[in-house]
Motif scaffolding. Structure first.
Motif, PDB file in Angstrom:
ATOM      1  N   GLU A 127     -77.314  54.843 -25.816  1.00  0.00           N
ATOM      2  CA  GLU A 127     -77.393  53.791 -26.816  1.00  0.00           C
ATOM      3  C   GLU A 127     -77.433  52.422 -26.133  1.00  0.00           C
ATOM      4  OE1 GLU A 127     -77.700  54.489 -29.929  1.00  0.00           O
ATOM      5  OE2 GLU A 127     -76.999  56.561 -30.067  1.00  0.00           O
ATOM      6  N   ASP A 128     -77.668  51.384 -26.922  1.00  0.00           N
ATOM      7  CA  ASP A 128     -77.612  50.016 -26.402  1.00  0.00           C
ATOM      8  C   ASP A 128     -76.207  49.431 -26.492  1.00  0.00           C
ATOM      9  OD1 ASP A 128     -80.255  50.024 -25.785  1.00  0.00           O
ATOM     10  OD2 ASP A 128     -80.908  48.784 -27.467  1.00  0.00           O
ATOM     11  N   CYS A 129     -75.378  50.002 -27.373  1.00  0.00           N
ATOM     12  CA  CYS A 129     -74.075  49.379 -27.636  1.00  0.00           C
ATOM     13  C   CYS A 129     -73.178  50.365 -28.381  1.00  0.00           C
ATOM     14  CB  CYS A 129     -74.266  48.118 -28.485  1.00  0.00           C
ATOM     15  SG  CYS A 129     -75.320  48.398 -29.952  1.00  0.00           S
ATOM     16  N   TYR A 130     -71.892  50.082 -28.354  1.00  0.00           N
ATOM     17  CA  TYR A 130     -70.903  50.846 -29.101  1.00  0.00           C
ATOM     18  C   TYR A 130     -69.876  49.883 -29.687  1.00  0.00           C
ATOM     19  CZ  TYR A 130     -72.704  55.109 -26.920  1.00  0.00           C
ATOM     20  OH  TYR A 130     -73.510  56.131 -26.516  1.00  0.00           O
ATOM     21  N   LEU A 131     -69.265  50.271 -30.791  1.00  0.00           N
ATOM     22  CA  LEU A 131     -68.223  49.482 -31.447  1.00  0.00           C
ATOM     23  C   LEU A 131     -66.912  50.252 -31.439  1.00  0.00           C
ATOM     24  CD1 LEU A 131     -70.267  48.321 -34.562  1.00  0.00           C
ATOM     25  CD2 LEU A 131     -69.503  46.831 -32.697  1.00  0.00           C
ATOM     26  N   ILE A 132     -65.816  49.553 -31.136  1.00  0.00           N
ATOM     27  CA  ILE A 132     -64.483  50.150 -31.216  1.00  0.00           C
ATOM     28  C   ILE A 132     -63.591  49.221 -32.031  1.00  0.00           C
ATOM     29  CG2 ILE A 132     -62.456  50.974 -29.965  1.00  0.00           C
ATOM     30  CD1 ILE A 132     -64.182  51.662 -27.627  1.00  0.00           C
ATOM     31  N   PRO A 133     -63.182  49.627 -33.242  1.00  0.00           N
ATOM     32  CA  PRO A 133     -62.246  48.817 -34.039  1.00  0.00           C
ATOM     33  C   PRO A 133     -60.808  49.103 -33.630  1.00  0.00           C
ATOM     34  CG  PRO A 133     -62.984  50.718 -35.305  1.00  0.00           C
ATOM     35  CD  PRO A 133     -63.678  50.809 -33.968  1.00  0.00           C
ATOM     36  N   VAL A 134     -60.007  48.043 -33.534  1.00  0.00           N
ATOM     37  CA  VAL A 134     -58.607  48.169 -33.139  1.00  0.00           C
ATOM     38  C   VAL A 134     -57.776  47.175 -33.957  1.00  0.00           C
ATOM     39  CG1 VAL A 134     -59.087  48.952 -30.783  1.00  0.00           C
ATOM     40  CG2 VAL A 134     -58.907  46.499 -31.259  1.00  0.00           C
ATOM     41  N   SER A 135     -56.477  47.227 -33.780  1.00  0.00           N
ATOM     42  CA  SER A 135     -55.611  46.286 -34.482  1.00  0.00           C
ATOM     43  C   SER A 135     -55.696  44.902 -33.840  1.00  0.00           C
ATOM     44  CB  SER A 135     -54.157  46.773 -34.454  1.00  0.00           C
ATOM     45  OG  SER A 135     -53.548  46.481 -33.201  1.00  0.00           O
ATOM     46  N   MET A 136     -55.140  43.914 -34.517  1.00  0.00           N
ATOM     47  CA  MET A 136     -55.190  42.531 -34.030  1.00  0.00           C
ATOM     48  C   MET A 136     -54.382  42.328 -32.758  1.00  0.00           C
ATOM     49  SD  MET A 136     -52.723  40.633 -36.804  1.00  0.00           S
ATOM     50  CE  MET A 136     -51.035  41.202 -37.083  1.00  0.00           C
ATOM     51  N   TYR A 137     -53.503  43.269 -32.406  1.00  0.00           N
ATOM     52  CA  TYR A 137     -52.643  43.106 -31.242  1.00  0.00           C
ATOM     53  C   TYR A 137     -53.370  43.385 -29.927  1.00  0.00           C
ATOM     54  CZ  TYR A 137     -49.113  43.475 -34.930  1.00  0.00           C
ATOM     55  OH  TYR A 137     -48.381  43.300 -36.074  1.00  0.00           O
ATOM     56  N   PHE A 138     -54.506  44.078 -29.989  1.00  0.00           N
ATOM     57  CA  PHE A 138     -55.253  44.384 -28.771  1.00  0.00           C
ATOM     58  C   PHE A 138     -55.909  43.107 -28.264  1.00  0.00           C
ATOM     59  CE2 PHE A 138     -54.360  48.462 -30.288  1.00  0.00           C
ATOM     60  CZ  PHE A 138     -54.725  49.430 -29.365  1.00  0.00           C
ATOM     61  N   TRP A 139     -55.821  42.904 -26.955  1.00  0.00           N
ATOM     62  CA  TRP A 139     -56.284  41.654 -26.343  1.00  0.00           C
ATOM     63  C   TRP A 139     -57.549  41.859 -25.521  1.00  0.00           C
ATOM     64  CZ3 TRP A 139     -53.966  39.447 -21.298  1.00  0.00           C
ATOM     65  CH2 TRP A 139     -54.443  38.147 -21.062  1.00  0.00           C
ATOM     66  N   GLN A 140     -57.510  42.804 -24.587  1.00  0.00           N
ATOM     67  CA  GLN A 140     -58.622  43.067 -23.679  1.00  0.00           C
ATOM     68  C   GLN A 140     -58.980  44.556 -23.711  1.00  0.00           C
ATOM     69  OE1 GLN A 140     -57.595  41.772 -19.741  1.00  0.00           O
ATOM     70  NE2 GLN A 140     -57.691  39.600 -20.243  1.00  0.00           N
ATOM     71  N   PRO A 141     -60.146  44.926 -23.169  1.00  0.00           N
ATOM     72  CA  PRO A 141     -60.511  46.350 -23.113  1.00  0.00           C
ATOM     73  C   PRO A 141     -59.451  47.223 -22.449  1.00  0.00           C
ATOM     74  CG  PRO A 141     -62.447  45.029 -22.652  1.00  0.00           C
ATOM     75  CD  PRO A 141     -61.286  44.065 -22.728  1.00  0.00           C
ATOM     76  N   ARG A 142     -58.714  46.652 -21.498  1.00  0.00           N
ATOM     77  CA  ARG A 142     -57.689  47.466 -20.817  1.00  0.00           C
ATOM     78  C   ARG A 142     -56.632  47.993 -21.797  1.00  0.00           C
ATOM     79  NH1 ARG A 142     -54.646  42.435 -18.875  1.00  0.00           N
ATOM     80  NH2 ARG A 142     -56.045  42.266 -17.105  1.00  0.00           N
ATOM     81  N   ASP A 143     -56.410  47.288 -22.910  1.00  0.00           N
ATOM     82  CA  ASP A 143     -55.455  47.760 -23.912  1.00  0.00           C
ATOM     83  C   ASP A 143     -55.957  49.047 -24.570  1.00  0.00           C
ATOM     84  OD1 ASP A 143     -53.774  45.564 -23.488  1.00  0.00           O
ATOM     85  OD2 ASP A 143     -54.846  44.348 -24.967  1.00  0.00           O
ATOM     86  N   ILE A 144     -57.265  49.139 -24.771  1.00  0.00           N
ATOM     87  CA  ILE A 144     -57.842  50.354 -25.342  1.00  0.00           C
ATOM     88  C   ILE A 144     -57.715  51.510 -24.349  1.00  0.00           C
ATOM     89  CG2 ILE A 144     -59.916  51.397 -26.319  1.00  0.00           C
ATOM     90  CD1 ILE A 144     -60.888  48.586 -27.013  1.00  0.00           C
ATOM     91  N   VAL A 145     -57.986  51.215 -23.078  1.00  0.00           N
ATOM     92  CA  VAL A 145     -57.869  52.231 -22.029  1.00  0.00           C
ATOM     93  C   VAL A 145     -56.432  52.732 -21.933  1.00  0.00           C
ATOM     94  CG1 VAL A 145     -58.102  52.686 -19.563  1.00  0.00           C
ATOM     95  CG2 VAL A 145     -59.805  51.272 -20.730  1.00  0.00           C
ATOM     96  N   SER A 146     -55.474  51.818 -21.961  1.00  0.00           N
ATOM     97  CA  SER A 146     -54.057  52.190 -21.869  1.00  0.00           C
ATOM     98  C   SER A 146     -53.645  53.066 -23.044  1.00  0.00           C
ATOM     99  CB  SER A 146     -53.192  50.930 -21.813  1.00  0.00           C
ATOM    100  OG  SER A 146     -51.822  51.254 -21.741  1.00  0.00           O
ATOM    101  N   ARG A 147     -54.115  52.708 -24.228  1.00  0.00           N
ATOM    102  CA  ARG A 147     -53.806  53.532 -25.412  1.00  0.00           C
ATOM    103  C   ARG A 147     -54.378  54.935 -25.268  1.00  0.00           C
ATOM    104  NH1 ARG A 147     -57.439  52.548 -30.476  1.00  0.00           N
ATOM    105  NH2 ARG A 147     -58.801  53.575 -28.947  1.00  0.00           N
TER     106      ARG A 147
END
Length: 275
Positions: free
Chosen positions: A232-252
């Protein structure tokens, strides 16, 4: 002080040179025909000639060491030079508690008019060279303090295919997002105070950045983006307002660490960098 040696260049710095400071987040290797992609923590992408294997090794060392680099690129976002620098404002990420049962309930606003009011309250006095994740963090934080709004954030990740095809200089973008009651249904509207003039439907927002017009699939895990760079050209990941950077998604995803509140050091950093 470690210096990554510059490539030979045939233009004057007076013509164009862009300089910024960041750490290395990801390295996507190319070959003699495809450029290497150096994805920086601040969202920028640096293009490096596919034959420059020695420089890739230097970037890998900097990534392992967590070095801050002062990077210079030319008008095509190609690598010119990089130098290790001290960053007095750097922060050490705080560990969040493991929260496998944490549930986040975003606010559903009453309608488009309320969403527009929220959008109009988002401060516009950001620094021009500020990073999207810092602007988004302050916009979400301030509205939460102002009205107790539990907003979302929507991360837009650009794939290697898209970055190379369009010589795109970013590998992610993020903005606050709210759920809006429209005829009894909760509809997502993105609040990007920098690039739009009001709340946008998701596809309308992504079309600003995706020149191909292709739809960005919504995924829940970072690896759904990371492991599918050519589909694909792109992907979307929705998260809560507390997430700051992509590393927060990785950590989760990797460790089960779910953010349950704003972290003061991150909010302070976001204010410093963006406003």
């Amino acid at each position: 002080m470690k210096i990554l040696m510059p490539l030979l260049i045939f233009f004057s710095f007076s013509v164009f040179a862009d300089e910024f400071t960041s750490r290395v987040e990801l390295i996507e290797e190319g070959d003699g025909n495809l450029p290497h992609l150096i994805k920086l923590e601040n969202g920028r992408v640096v293009f490096l000639d596919g034959a420059e294997r020695e420089l890739i090794t230097d970037f890998e060392d900097s990534q392992r060491n967590g070095d801050y680099l002062e990077v210079v690129v030319d008008e095509t976002n190609s690598y010119v030079s990089a130098e290790t620098v001290e960053n007095e404002n750097s922060i050490v990420p705080e560990e969040t508690k493991r929260s496998p049962n944490f549930s986040y309930d975003p606010t559903v606003v009453s309608g488009y008019s309320e969403a527009s009011s929220i959008f109009s309250r988002m401060r516009r006095n950001y620094q021009y060279e500020s990073q999207c994740y810092n602007r988004a963090h302050i916009w979400a934080y301030e509205e939460n303090k102002r009205s107790n709004l539990n907003s979302m954030k929507l991360f837009l990740f650009f794939t290697n295919r898209y970055i190379r095809n369009y010589r795109y200089q970013w590998w992610f973008h993020v903005s606050p997002m709210v759920l809006v009651n429209e005829d009894g249904s909760s509809v997502e509207r993105v609040l990007d105070r920098r690039y739009t003039n009001g709340p946008r439907y998701v596809n309308s927002w992504t079309n600003i950045f995706i020149y191909s017009g292709r739809k960005c699939p919504v995924v829940q895990k970072y690896n759904d983006y990371r492991n599918n760079q050519e589909k694909e050209d792109c992907y979307l990941i929705p998260v809560s307002m507390y997430f700051w950077q992509p590393r927060d998604i990785v950590s989760r995803d990797n460790n089960g660490y779910e953010k349950k509140s704003f972290i003061k050091s991150e909010v302070d950093w976001a204010y410093w960098e963006a406003f």
